[in-house]
Scaffold this active site. Structure first.
Site, PDB file in Angstrom:
ATOM      1  N   ASN A  78       5.737   8.184   1.428  1.00  0.00           N
ATOM      2  CA  ASN A  78       6.220   7.873   0.087  1.00  0.00           C
ATOM      3  C   ASN A  78       5.273   8.482  -0.930  1.00  0.00           C
ATOM      4  O   ASN A  78       4.079   8.665  -0.663  1.00  0.00           O
ATOM      5  CB  ASN A  78       6.282   6.346  -0.097  1.00  0.00           C
ATOM      6  CG  ASN A  78       7.021   5.933  -1.359  1.00  0.00           C
ATOM      7  OD1 ASN A  78       7.799   6.691  -1.930  1.00  0.00           O
ATOM      8  ND2 ASN A  78       6.783   4.707  -1.802  1.00  0.00           N
ATOM      9  N   HIS A 104       3.685   8.033  -4.919  1.00  0.00           N
ATOM     10  CA  HIS A 104       3.435   6.949  -5.879  1.00  0.00           C
ATOM     11  C   HIS A 104       2.748   7.527  -7.107  1.00  0.00           C
ATOM     12  O   HIS A 104       1.808   8.322  -6.978  1.00  0.00           O
ATOM     13  CB  HIS A 104       2.543   5.872  -5.245  1.00  0.00           C
ATOM     14  CG  HIS A 104       2.316   4.701  -6.147  1.00  0.00           C
ATOM     15  ND1 HIS A 104       3.302   3.781  -6.426  1.00  0.00           N
ATOM     16  CD2 HIS A 104       1.224   4.318  -6.860  1.00  0.00           C
ATOM     17  CE1 HIS A 104       2.824   2.868  -7.248  1.00  0.00           C
ATOM     18  NE2 HIS A 104       1.570   3.179  -7.529  1.00  0.00           N
ATOM     19  N   SER A 143      -0.150  10.042  -5.678  1.00  0.00           N
ATOM     20  CA  SER A 143      -0.567   9.909  -4.283  1.00  0.00           C
ATOM     21  C   SER A 143       0.630  10.076  -3.360  1.00  0.00           C
ATOM     22  O   SER A 143       1.770   9.782  -3.732  1.00  0.00           O
ATOM     23  CB  SER A 143      -1.194   8.525  -4.022  1.00  0.00           C
ATOM     24  OG  SER A 143      -2.259   8.248  -4.911  1.00  0.00           O
ATOM     25  N   ASP A 187       2.356  -0.211  -1.213  1.00  0.00           N
ATOM     26  CA  ASP A 187       1.589   1.007  -1.514  1.00  0.00           C
ATOM     27  C   ASP A 187       0.176   0.934  -0.949  1.00  0.00           C
ATOM     28  O   ASP A 187      -0.786   1.373  -1.574  1.00  0.00           O
ATOM     29  CB  ASP A 187       1.545   1.246  -3.035  1.00  0.00           C
ATOM     30  CG  ASP A 187       2.926   1.435  -3.624  1.00  0.00           C
ATOM     31  OD1 ASP A 187       3.749   2.102  -2.994  1.00  0.00           O
ATOM     32  OD2 ASP A 187       3.190   0.898  -4.716  1.00  0.00           O
TER      33      ASP A 187
END
Length: 206
Positions: free
Chosen positions: A106, A108, A135, A144
């Site tokens: 993912n 972020h 990130s 996260d």
């Protein structure tokens, strides 16, 4: 060739960047399916590149776990080597994370572990910091909190709004995502090793 599934909820700007990169014959990965939890404008990018789409509406299921099971069934048909969360505004159930991790990443809009959660840009502004970042992480069961694969600082400028700051972070997110996907495809990043190294270095795991 690394095969990639991308999950979205909205416009899919990161998806578009990845599709553009993958259109280069020299890029070592290709997107094989795009999934969403709702009708998403980003499906238009997939259709433009001839990539199949899968819609699994969250609201049609009684529980998150039931939705996750159907999403897994629909995506696993394509046997992707990597699943990318690209603006998916939905927490995956823990059993789905366990099934796909560590090949589940993912982006972020913050320099993690700073400002995790859904409002990373807003939180950075509220904290009055002079820099934030972007990130790319492996998704784990936390918010996260997974192993960081790549990140870069982005300055906070005087007069920045949430919108203006986020617009400067987005291109960095896209570039980092493409770099990470390329590195996974070439073996420069070993997701299993990155995940196990993170567990080994976490004092709470002992």
């Amino acid at each position: 060739m690394l095969t990639v599934a991308v999950l979205i909820s909205g416009t899919g700007s990161n998806l578009r960047a990845l599709l553009d990169a993958a259109a280069d014959p020299g890029f070592p990965a290709r997107v094989v399916v795009v999934g969403a939890d709702r009708e998403a404008d980003g499906f238009a990018h997939a259709e433009h590149f001839g990539v199949p789409t899968v819609l699994v509406p969250f609201r049609e299921f009684e529980t998150r776990e039931q939705w996750g099971a159907e999403l897994r069934a629909q995506i696993d048909v394509w046997t992707p080597d990597l699943v990318v969360l690209s603006g998916l505004m939905r927490l995956l159930p823990a059993d789905l994370v366990d099934a796909w991790a560590p090949a589940l990443i993912n982006t972020h809009p913050a320099y993690l572990p700073e400002f995790p959660g859904a409002h990373g840009v807003r939180d950075a502004l509220a904290a009055g910091v002079t820099e934030t970042g972007a990130s790319v992480i492996i998704v784990d069961s936390g918010v996260d909190s997974g192993p960081i694969l790549a990140q870069e600082r982005v300055p906070v400028l005087p007069g920045d709004t949430e919108h203006s700051l986020h617009e400067r972070i987005k291109p960095v997110e896209r570039r980092l995502l493409i770099e990470v996907v390329r590195a996974v495809a070439t073996g420069e990043i070993d997701l299993a090793r990155a995940s196990s190294d993170a567990v080994a270095s976490d004092p709470s795991s002992s």
